[in-house]
Each structure stands twice: as structure tokens, then as C-alpha cells.
Design an enzyme around this catalytic site. Structure first.
Site, short mmCIF file in Angstrom:
data_model
loop_
_atom_site.label_atom_id
_atom_site.label_comp_id
_atom_site.label_asym_id
_atom_site.label_seq_id
_atom_site.Cartn_x
_atom_site.Cartn_y
_atom_site.Cartn_z
N SER A 11 104.21 13.06 114.69
CA SER A 11 102.88 13.47 114.23
C SER A 11 102.05 14.17 115.31
CB SER A 11 102.12 12.27 113.69
OG SER A 11 102.04 11.23 114.65
N LYS A 51 96.77 16.70 112.22
CA LYS A 51 95.43 16.63 111.62
C LYS A 51 94.87 18.00 111.25
CE LYS A 51 93.64 12.21 113.16
NZ LYS A 51 94.68 11.66 114.08
N GLU A 104 83.29 12.21 110.81
CA GLU A 104 83.14 11.06 111.69
C GLU A 104 84.45 10.88 112.43
OE1 GLU A 104 85.99 9.29 109.77
OE2 GLU A 104 84.40 10.09 108.51
C1 PLP Z 1 95.31 10.42 113.86
C2 PLP Z 1 96.73 10.35 114.18
C3 PLP Z 1 97.61 9.49 113.49
C4 PLP Z 1 97.16 8.53 112.45
O1 PLP Z 1 96.56 9.07 111.32
P1 PLP Z 1 97.29 9.13 109.91
O2 PLP Z 1 96.21 9.55 108.98
O3 PLP Z 1 97.84 7.79 109.60
O4 PLP Z 1 98.36 10.14 110.03
C5 PLP Z 1 98.97 9.53 113.81
N1 PLP Z 1 99.43 10.33 114.76
C6 PLP Z 1 98.62 11.15 115.48
C7 PLP Z 1 99.22 12.01 116.54
C8 PLP Z 1 97.24 11.18 115.22
O5 PLP Z 1 96.46 12.00 115.92
#
Ligand code: PLP
Length: 389
Positions: free
Chosen positions: A373, A92, A114
Site C-alpha cells: 500500500s 491514498k 481530517e
Molecule cells: C493510510 C494507510 C493505510 C491504511 O488505510 P486503509 O484505508 O486501511 O488502506 C495503509 N497503508 C498505507 C501506506 C497508508 O498510508
């Protein structure tokens, strides 16, 4: 595929995307779209973006060969793109840095956002602290109670967390409150959106800043394997890490692009085209035509809509989307921890679960890139509770 000019002007990806908002808000976002177009290819802006990605976020992050997992599964080679190693522990921050730098260029010092689970709020508060920006985070009353630690983190970082009591006190109500604030204060305020969703230009802008993921992974996989991957796998909530992980492969039509959503919030598999939160996408509606509450074990995937470009990529058949249950992802969470010594976020665990299943069906010289992610430290307490039950 999309004509880039038309996407830049209208934000339409086929029949999805756009901007379905009152006129005053549309005007504010049209200015934002212009500013983004002005800077996206500006060398000076990009140099500044790269500087903070390197010095603050810690990029480039590795593309790690998961040898133990690969050997155990006994099929395709599995590589992990390590977004979990970024500052604040997830992808993010890439987007947050990009948008804050844009706000800075626009001369704006007040940032609003938000958040539902709190992760985007924490990333935004982090960058605001570093850039000396005023930071206001809207959060539903119910979510504030559930995510007390993230609220404390945001406050530690100097942000003001505003409790939204209207409606159900959830993410949707926080979005409405943030949009109201933007209309009232557009002259000195930047609305920093956290996923590849929302009205134009957000899906295009968020993809642009997150595409650093596939820019790096493409270079890294060619370096390590001398070829492109067979498949790229990423979890999908709103779709920002997935679209960033796909971006530089979209034109490489031999590479399979696979988005993994929770079976408990299966927007892509079960959704219908509709307008929510000011844009058109595949979405889960209840019998009254309202966005349906979802129930994923991964808070970051709990969203009834999905980015317009994913909706489009599915419709034209360029990307595939599959659903994985909470139980399967909990299994994958433990498996990756045990065999690789990497505790993945519950969101990312959905992608790992599918990659394991996929690898078994492929040959040993096939290559899968999984976008990891985020890291799972934030989820350890929740998993502890779930495993006890
Ligand atoms: C917020 C988040 C997601 C989901 O958000 P996307 O916009 O779909 O990427 C996925 N993995 C992690 C670790 C997150 O913090």
C-alpha cells in the site's frame, strides 16, 4: 451478496454501514450520494479520472514478482502490487483524485479533510495544490505535535492546518470539527474522506476509486501467470487499500481474500457491531461503550473501527481477517528491504508478514498478491528509534 441498488440507496452492507447522523448532515450527504451516482459511470468523468491517474499519479504501477523473497520462503509465488510507486508514495492519492474531480464537477472550490497521522492530509493537500482548490485540514492538537513534519508538508503544499483543541485533541475530535464545518458551509465545501469508512456514500465511493488497484492487478496476474491468484493479501486500517485490492476478485469465489490488521488494533478479530462516526461497523469499545484508543506501530492502521463492507465480508465468510503484531511487521519491514531492495510502509509490512507465513503453507504453483500500500521512507526514522531500543 449485496444488491447494488440497495447499497447505492442506503449504503448498507448487510447490517453494516448506513448513515447515523443528524438530519441536516444526512441531507448534505444525500446530495453527495446523488452526485456520485451521476458521475461514477460517466465516460467523460472517467476519462478525466484515468488521465490524472496516468499523468499525475503514475499509473498503472507494476505487479512485481518478488523472486528473492519467494525463493527464500520456499512456497507460493509472491507478487507485490506497487502502490508504493504512486506519487506521494501510497494508495491514498487514487481516492483523493477521484473525490477532487467530483468536487470540481459539483462546482465546489473549498475542500476540507481530517487527518490523524497526516498521510491523508498530505495527499489531499497535494491534489488541492494541483487543482487550485482551497484546502483546510483539521487535525487534533496532540496529533499536530506528533506529526510536525507532515504538518509542514501540508503547509508547504498551500493547505491551512487547523488545530482542534476540543476533547482529547485526536482524530475523533478532528472528524467532529470537519463535520461541523461541512454542515455550516455545505454550499461551497467538499468533505474529502480518506478511507472506506464513515457514513454513506463514503465507503462506496472510496471503494469505487480504489478499485483501480484490483482492476490492474487482475489483468497483470492473468498476463504473467495465466490464472487468478490463490490469495490477495492487504493490510486493513479503515480498509480502503484492502477493499480496492479485493474489489475485482469478490465475485471470484476461488480467490481467498485476506485482510491483515494490527494485533494492537484488532477491530475485525475482537470488535463488536456498533455505530461510530456515523456508521455501523465492527469496532473496539471500552467499558463505557466509547471507541477504544488503539496502539499500532503503524499510524495509518490505528483506528478503532473498520469499513462496513469488510465487516460484512467477514460476517458472510467471503473474506478472512488475521492479526499480526507490531514486532512481526517490523521483522517483515527489514526482510523485504534486505532481500528485495524495497522499503515498505509499516502498514504494508503487516500484509508482507502474513504473506510470508501463508506462502510457506502453500504449494509452489500457488500465487499470492500482496498489496504494497505504501513506501516506508516516512517510517525510517521511527524504525531507527525502535531498533535502537
Ligand atoms: C493510510 C494507510 C493505510 C491504511 O488505510 P486503509 O484505508 O486501511 O488502506 C495503509 N497503508 C498505507 C501506506 C497508508 O498510508
Amino acid at each position: 451478496m449485496n444488491n447494488e441498488n440497495s447499497v447505492a440507496e442506503t449504503g448498507m452492507f448487510g447490517e453494516f454501514g448506513g448513515s447515523y447522523l443528524p438530519e441536516d448532515l444526512k441531507k448534505v450527504l444525500a446530495v453527495l450520494a446523488e452526485e456520485f451516482e451521476k458521475y461514477r459511470d460517466d465516460p467523460d468523468f472517467n476519462e478525466e479520472f484515468r488521465y490524472y491517474l496516468k499523468e499525475y499519479v503514475g499509473r498503472e504501477n507494476p505487479l512485481t514478482f518478488a523472486k528473492n523473497l519467494t525463493d527464500k520462503v520456499g512456497g507460493a509465488k509472491i507478487y507485490l502490487k506497487r502502490e508504493d510507486l504512486n506519487h506521494t508514495g501510497a494508495h491514498k492519492i487514487n481516492n483523493v483524485i477521484g473525490q477532487i474531480l467530483l468536487a470540481k464537477r459539483m462546482g465546489v472550490k473549498r475542500v476540507i479533510a481530517e487527518t490523524g497521522a497526516g498521510q491523508h492530509g498530505v495527499a489531499t493537500a497535494t491534489a488541492c495544490a494541483m487543482f487550485g482548490m482551497e484546502c483546510i485540514i483539521y487535525m487534533g492538537k496532540v496529533d499536530i505535535k506528533r506529526q510536525a513534519l507532515n504538518v509542514f508538508r501540508m503547509e508547504l503544499l498551500g493547505a491551512e492546518v487547523v488545530s482542534v483543541d476540543k476533547g482529547q485533541g485526536r482524530l475523533k475530535d478532528a472528524v467532529d470539527a470537519a463535520l461541523n464545518d461541512l454542515v455550516e458551509n455545505f454550499e461551497n465545501t467538499f468533505y474529502l474522506l480518506g478511507s472506506a469508512v464513515g457514513p454513506h456514500p463514503f465507503p462506496t465511493m472510496v471503494k469505487h476509486f480504489q478499485s483501480v488497484i484490483s482492476e490492474e492487478s487482475k489483468r497483470q496476474i492473468i498476463d504473467k501467470e495465466g490464472k487468478l491468484p490463490t490469495a490477495v493479501v492487504a493490510c486493513v486500517g479503515g480498509g480502503s487499500n484492502a477493499i480496492g485490492a479485493f474489489a475485482h476478485y469478490i465475485e471470484e469465489t476461488d480467490v481467498r481474500l485476506i485482510g491483515v490488521e494490527p494485533a494492537e488494533a484488532a477491530t475485525m478479530s475482537e470488535g463488536v457491531p456498533a455505530v461510530i462516526h456515523g456508521f455501523r461497523c465492527l469496532t473496539l469499545l471500552d467499558e463505557h461503550g466509547e471507541p477504544q484508543p488503539t496502539n499500532s506501530i503503524a499510524a495509518g492502521l490505528d483506528y478503532p473501527g473498520v469499513g462496513p463492507e469488510h465487516s460484512h465480508l467477514k460476517t458472510i465468510g467471503r473474506a478472512e481477517y488475521v492479526a499480526v503484531t507490531g514486532e512481526e511487521s517490523l521483522e517483515a519491514f527489514q526482510e523485504l528491504s534486505r532481500v528485495e531492495g524495497i522499503i515498505p510502509a509499516l502498514e504494508s509490512s503487516h500484509a508482507i508478514a502474513h504473506a510470508i507465513n501463508l506462502a510457506k503453507t502453500l504449494a509452489k504453483d500457488d500465487v499470492i498478491i500482496v498489496n504494497l500500500s505504501g513506501r516506508g521512507d516516512k517510517d525510517v526514522d521511527q524504525v531507527f528509534q525502535m531498533l535502537k531500543e
